[in-house]
Design a protein around this motif. Structure first.
Motif, PDB file in Angstrom:
ATOM      1  N   ARG A 106       0.304 -24.076  42.926  1.00 13.66           N
ATOM      2  CA  ARG A 106       0.918 -22.755  42.784  1.00 13.66           C
ATOM      3  C   ARG A 106       2.332 -22.745  43.372  1.00 13.66           C
ATOM      4  O   ARG A 106       3.259 -22.193  42.771  1.00 13.66           O
ATOM      5  CB  ARG A 106       0.028 -21.761  43.511  1.00 13.66           C
ATOM      6  CG  ARG A 106       0.495 -20.341  43.558  1.00 13.66           C
ATOM      7  CD  ARG A 106      -0.708 -19.551  44.029  1.00 13.66           C
ATOM      8  NE  ARG A 106      -0.429 -18.203  44.400  1.00 13.66           N
ATOM      9  CZ  ARG A 106      -1.389 -17.351  44.774  1.00 13.66           C
ATOM     10  NH1 ARG A 106      -2.646 -17.751  44.825  1.00 13.66           N
ATOM     11  NH2 ARG A 106      -1.103 -16.132  45.090  1.00 13.66           N
ATOM     12  N   ASN A 152      -1.943 -18.190  56.299  1.00 13.38           N
ATOM     13  CA  ASN A 152      -3.070 -18.235  55.359  1.00 13.38           C
ATOM     14  C   ASN A 152      -2.714 -18.787  53.983  1.00 13.38           C
ATOM     15  O   ASN A 152      -3.584 -19.239  53.256  1.00 13.38           O
ATOM     16  CB  ASN A 152      -3.738 -16.858  55.239  1.00 13.38           C
ATOM     17  CG  ASN A 152      -2.847 -15.839  54.582  1.00 13.38           C
ATOM     18  OD1 ASN A 152      -1.627 -15.894  54.707  1.00 13.38           O
ATOM     19  ND2 ASN A 152      -3.440 -14.900  53.891  1.00 13.38           N
ATOM     20  N   PHE A 153      -1.419 -18.742  53.635  1.00  7.70           N
ATOM     21  CA  PHE A 153      -0.933 -19.463  52.445  1.00  7.70           C
ATOM     22  C   PHE A 153       0.269 -20.273  52.913  1.00  7.70           C
ATOM     23  O   PHE A 153       1.417 -19.900  52.663  1.00  7.70           O
ATOM     24  CB  PHE A 153      -0.561 -18.499  51.314  1.00  7.70           C
ATOM     25  CG  PHE A 153      -1.753 -17.941  50.589  1.00  7.70           C
ATOM     26  CD1 PHE A 153      -2.283 -18.599  49.487  1.00  7.70           C
ATOM     27  CD2 PHE A 153      -2.364 -16.770  51.012  1.00  7.70           C
ATOM     28  CE1 PHE A 153      -3.396 -18.093  48.826  1.00  7.70           C
ATOM     29  CE2 PHE A 153      -3.470 -16.260  50.363  1.00  7.70           C
ATOM     30  CZ  PHE A 153      -3.996 -16.923  49.261  1.00  7.70           C
ATOM     31  N   ILE A 157       3.331 -19.155  50.231  1.00  9.34           N
ATOM     32  CA  ILE A 157       4.179 -18.025  50.652  1.00  9.34           C
ATOM     33  C   ILE A 157       5.576 -18.501  51.060  1.00  9.34           C
ATOM     34  O   ILE A 157       6.574 -17.909  50.618  1.00  9.34           O
ATOM     35  CB  ILE A 157       3.473 -17.146  51.713  1.00  9.34           C
ATOM     36  CG1 ILE A 157       2.281 -16.436  51.033  1.00  9.34           C
ATOM     37  CG2 ILE A 157       4.445 -16.127  52.322  1.00  9.34           C
ATOM     38  CD1 ILE A 157       1.491 -15.476  51.907  1.00  9.34           C
ATOM     39  N   ARG A 282      -7.573 -13.799  53.143  1.00  8.00           N
ATOM     40  CA  ARG A 282      -6.528 -13.411  52.208  1.00  8.00           C
ATOM     41  C   ARG A 282      -6.317 -11.912  52.376  1.00  8.00           C
ATOM     42  O   ARG A 282      -7.289 -11.165  52.493  1.00  8.00           O
ATOM     43  CB  ARG A 282      -6.963 -13.702  50.757  1.00  8.00           C
ATOM     44  CG  ARG A 282      -7.156 -15.175  50.479  1.00  8.00           C
ATOM     45  CD  ARG A 282      -7.445 -15.446  49.015  1.00  8.00           C
ATOM     46  NE  ARG A 282      -8.832 -15.161  48.665  1.00  8.00           N
ATOM     47  CZ  ARG A 282      -9.387 -15.482  47.495  1.00  8.00           C
ATOM     48  NH1 ARG A 282      -8.664 -16.080  46.555  1.00  8.00           N
ATOM     49  NH2 ARG A 282     -10.646 -15.208  47.237  1.00  8.00           N
ATOM     50  N   CYS A 283      -5.061 -11.500  52.379  1.00  6.65           N
ATOM     51  CA  CYS A 283      -4.822 -10.060  52.544  1.00  6.65           C
ATOM     52  C   CYS A 283      -5.330  -9.299  51.331  1.00  6.65           C
ATOM     53  O   CYS A 283      -5.506  -8.092  51.389  1.00  6.65           O
ATOM     54  CB  CYS A 283      -3.355  -9.765  52.816  1.00  6.65           C
ATOM     55  SG  CYS A 283      -2.287 -10.359  51.534  1.00  6.65           S
ATOM     56  N   THR A 284      -5.615 -10.022  50.255  1.00  6.37           N
ATOM     57  CA  THR A 284      -6.148  -9.408  49.043  1.00  6.37           C
ATOM     58  C   THR A 284      -7.687  -9.501  48.965  1.00  6.37           C
ATOM     59  O   THR A 284      -8.276  -9.096  47.954  1.00  6.37           O
ATOM     60  CB  THR A 284      -5.559 -10.139  47.823  1.00  6.37           C
ATOM     61  OG1 THR A 284      -5.622 -11.550  48.079  1.00  6.37           O
ATOM     62  CG2 THR A 284      -4.117  -9.747  47.560  1.00  6.37           C
ATOM     63  N   GLY A 442      -6.318 -13.412  44.316  1.00  2.46           N
ATOM     64  CA  GLY A 442      -6.017 -14.418  43.305  1.00  2.46           C
ATOM     65  C   GLY A 442      -5.072 -13.810  42.282  1.00  2.46           C
ATOM     66  O   GLY A 442      -5.506 -13.231  41.293  1.00  2.46           O
ATOM     67  N   VAL A 443      -3.771 -13.932  42.564  1.00  2.86           N
ATOM     68  CA  VAL A 443      -2.794 -13.252  41.713  1.00  2.86           C
ATOM     69  C   VAL A 443      -1.911 -14.279  40.998  1.00  2.86           C
ATOM     70  O   VAL A 443      -1.814 -15.425  41.412  1.00  2.86           O
ATOM     71  CB  VAL A 443      -1.915 -12.294  42.551  1.00  2.86           C
ATOM     72  CG1 VAL A 443      -2.760 -11.241  43.236  1.00  2.86           C
ATOM     73  CG2 VAL A 443      -1.084 -13.063  43.574  1.00  2.86           C
ATOM     74  N   PHE A 449       4.171  -8.502  43.188  1.00  2.00           N
ATOM     75  CA  PHE A 449       3.065  -8.500  44.148  1.00  2.00           C
ATOM     76  C   PHE A 449       3.393  -7.496  45.245  1.00  2.00           C
ATOM     77  O   PHE A 449       4.491  -7.520  45.787  1.00  2.00           O
ATOM     78  CB  PHE A 449       2.905  -9.897  44.766  1.00  2.00           C
ATOM     79  CG  PHE A 449       1.845  -9.964  45.835  1.00  2.00           C
ATOM     80  CD1 PHE A 449       0.544 -10.342  45.531  1.00  2.00           C
ATOM     81  CD2 PHE A 449       2.138  -9.623  47.154  1.00  2.00           C
ATOM     82  CE1 PHE A 449      -0.442 -10.376  46.509  1.00  2.00           C
ATOM     83  CE2 PHE A 449       1.157  -9.661  48.138  1.00  2.00           C
ATOM     84  CZ  PHE A 449      -0.134 -10.042  47.811  1.00  2.00           C
TER      85      PHE A 449
HETATM   86  C1  UN1 Z   1      -3.665 -14.055  46.380  1.00  2.00           C
HETATM   87  O1  UN1 Z   1      -4.609 -13.292  46.579  1.00  2.00           O
HETATM   88  O2  UN1 Z   1      -3.652 -14.854  45.436  1.00  2.00           O
HETATM   89  O3  UN1 Z   1      -1.242 -13.167  52.546  1.00  2.00           O
HETATM   90  C2  UN1 Z   1      -2.444 -14.019  47.195  1.00  2.00           C
HETATM   91  C3  UN1 Z   1      -1.924 -12.926  51.564  1.00  2.00           C
HETATM   92  C4  UN1 Z   1      -1.197 -12.407  50.355  1.00  2.00           C
HETATM   93  C5  UN1 Z   1      -1.270 -13.321  49.205  1.00  2.00           C
HETATM   94  C6  UN1 Z   1      -2.542 -13.237  48.451  1.00  2.00           C
HETATM   95  N1  UN1 Z   1       0.171 -12.145  50.708  1.00  2.00           N
HETATM   96  O4  UN1 Z   1      -3.121 -13.115  51.568  1.00  2.00           O
END
Ligand code: UN1
Length: 480
Positions: A106, A152-153, A157, A282-284, A442-443, A449
């Protein structure tokens, strides 16, 4: 055991060696030191910002082709080295090897996407309200950007903040997360290998004082931050005080609504992925599962079975389906919230106890908590771990009200076969992103975003939206 990396700052195209009092550990086996790390101070930040400032005129005025080619080459290198980089990422952060390699790819794609975007910066021509006058708008590079990136990424990121900053002609000082500096540093090294001129991209490794020095530096024109709400608030205050541009991506307490008309297997798979993959870090991630009465019991039973069957283990073991938490702190936070939920009357359906593993690591048992109420702490505060709770509702309207009833608004999901509810949800869910019949996490990398309410602040990140934050519009009037 694999060898320990000796990390350096990157200042003005050089690796600057220093004492290395810090270390990043492998969360799957904490006997293993992944990297020894410098602990930067305001002096290194000063030097990095000075280098970025000096590099700005020639970088911003260079042909966009130069910037495009470097990003494209770096993207190719990242993808070619996906196995090695993915392995480093998983060793340092703890997500599974498949997830580590996926994230690396990614990052490569992000670099290539912005290699294209570098060539597409455009403005407008407008007629003036005054006859004989013409107006043009241009997008121009802003200057030096401070990028503060999370653990976390650890490669994606940094890539999605640095790539647009560089593509549009800005220069950068980055502070990577203290827990995962080696992964971020590998990206910086590749960008230099791809031909980045010196001073264009700098990295200072260290703790909070590095971030603070970047936030407060008068020559840093813009700040992009992903991390916790507490730190984010400080970044915003510092930026506003001296009129720097600022963009924040912070927490979520993302709801996933499951309606009676949903396909059960699909709903379970979506919840399993959204709540537990990447160890829930994941923040998502979906942390509130809001389930309609008619499907509720079947859904909880089926999901609990899948959660209990997840193989938790060393991130690099191919059998592992869920790696450890990134740190002891994150592990303890998960266990603390499990106790909070239990105390509030939540029923632990699976998980909830400490794991006894062969290796010393920050392992957390994936945990599903049923029979929680919308008002409980477990349904308002971000855990950032493999912990999800379910809330029983009578209908869609009640589900939507609960989904919207928290201070966060990043991503919101709905599993249904009803077009009516899907369309209504897309309009009325108070979140920056809605997911119908998909996990909340998972975007894609080529679209905007970001969230609403306390989740985000400032312009959207990523994809075609990134140009807004990383350029500034100039309006030029001329008469013949
Ligand atoms: C995702 O869900 O694919 O820090 C990305 C995070 C977010 C990115 C999530 N800024 O978890």
């Amino acid at each position: 055991m694999t060898e320990t990396i000796e990390l350096c700052h990157w200042i003005n195209g050089e690796k600057v060696s220093a004492d290395r009092p810090g270390e990043s550990l492998n969360p799957s086996d904490t006997r293993e030191v992944v990297a020894r790390t410098p602990d930067g101070s305001a002096d290194e930040v000063d030097a990095a910002v000075a280098a970025a400032k000096a590099a700005f005129p020639s970088w911003s005025e260079a042909s966009p082709e130069l910037r495009s080619d470097i990003l494209d080459r770096a993207g190719t290198l990242v993808m070619e080295r996906r196995e090695v980089l993915g392995r480093l990422l998983s060793r340092e952060e703890g997500k599974t090897l498949a997830e580590g390699i996926g994230e690396t790819v990614r990052a490569g794609r992000v670099l290539k996407y912005f290699a294209g975007e570098a060539l597409r910066v455009h403005g407008q021509n407008l007629a003036s309200v005054r006859p004989g006058v013409e107006i043009q708008t241009y997008r121009q590079a802003v200057g030096v950007y401070g990028l503060i990136t999370p653990w976390n990424f650890p490669v994606a990121i940094p890539a999605w903040k640095a790539a647009p900053a560089l593509a549009f002609g800005n220069t950068v000082v980055m502070k990577p997360a203290g827990l995962t500096p080696a992964t971020a540093e590998a990206l910086i090294a590749i960008l230099h290998e791809a031909g980045l001129p010196k001073g264009v991209l700098n990295m200072v490794i260290g703790r909070g004082r590095v971030g603070q020095a970047i936030v407060d530096h008068p020559d840093v024109d813009g700040l992009s931050f992903t991390g916790s709400q507490g730190v984010g608030a400080g970044v915003a205050m510092g930026a506003v005080k001296r009129q720097a541009r600022v963009q924040l991506e912070m927490g979520g307490k993302n709801p996933l609504i499951v309606l009676d008309d949903a396909d059960l297997d699909r709903a379970v798979q979506i919840a399993l992925d959204g709540s537990f993959f990447a160890t829930g870090q994941r923040c998502t991630a979906s942390s509130r599962l809001i389930v309609q009465d008619g499907i509720h019991d079947r859904f909880v039973t089926a999901l609990a079975e899948r959660v209990a069957a997840l193989r938790v283990g060393d991130a690099l073991d191919p059998q592992t389906q869920m790696g450890p938490a990134v740190s002891e702190d994150q592990m303890e936070t998960s266990y603390r919230y499990i106790e909070v939920a239990r105390g509030e009357g939540g029923r632990i359906v699976t998980g909830g106890t400490r794991l006894q593993m062969e290796k010393p690591g920050w392992y957390v048992q994936p945990t599903l908590i049923a029979d929680t109420e919308a008002g409980m702490r477990i349904n308002h505060e971000e855990v950032f771990g493999p912990v999800a709770s379910t809330i029983r509702v009578k209908d869609y309207d009640q589900a939507l009200e609960i989904a919207n009833g928290v201070e966060f608004g990043l991503s919101a999901g709905l599993v249904t076969s009803s077009l009516k509810h899907a369309r209504d949800f897309q309009r009325r869910a108070r979140a920056g992103m809605t997911m119908v019949n998909l996990p909340t996490a998972g975007v894609d990398y080529h679209v905007p975003f970001g969230g609403s309410k306390s989740s985000s602040y400032g312009a959207r990140e990523q994809g075609f939206a990134a140009v807004e934050f990383f350029t500034q519009t100039k309006t030029s009037y001329s008469a013949g």
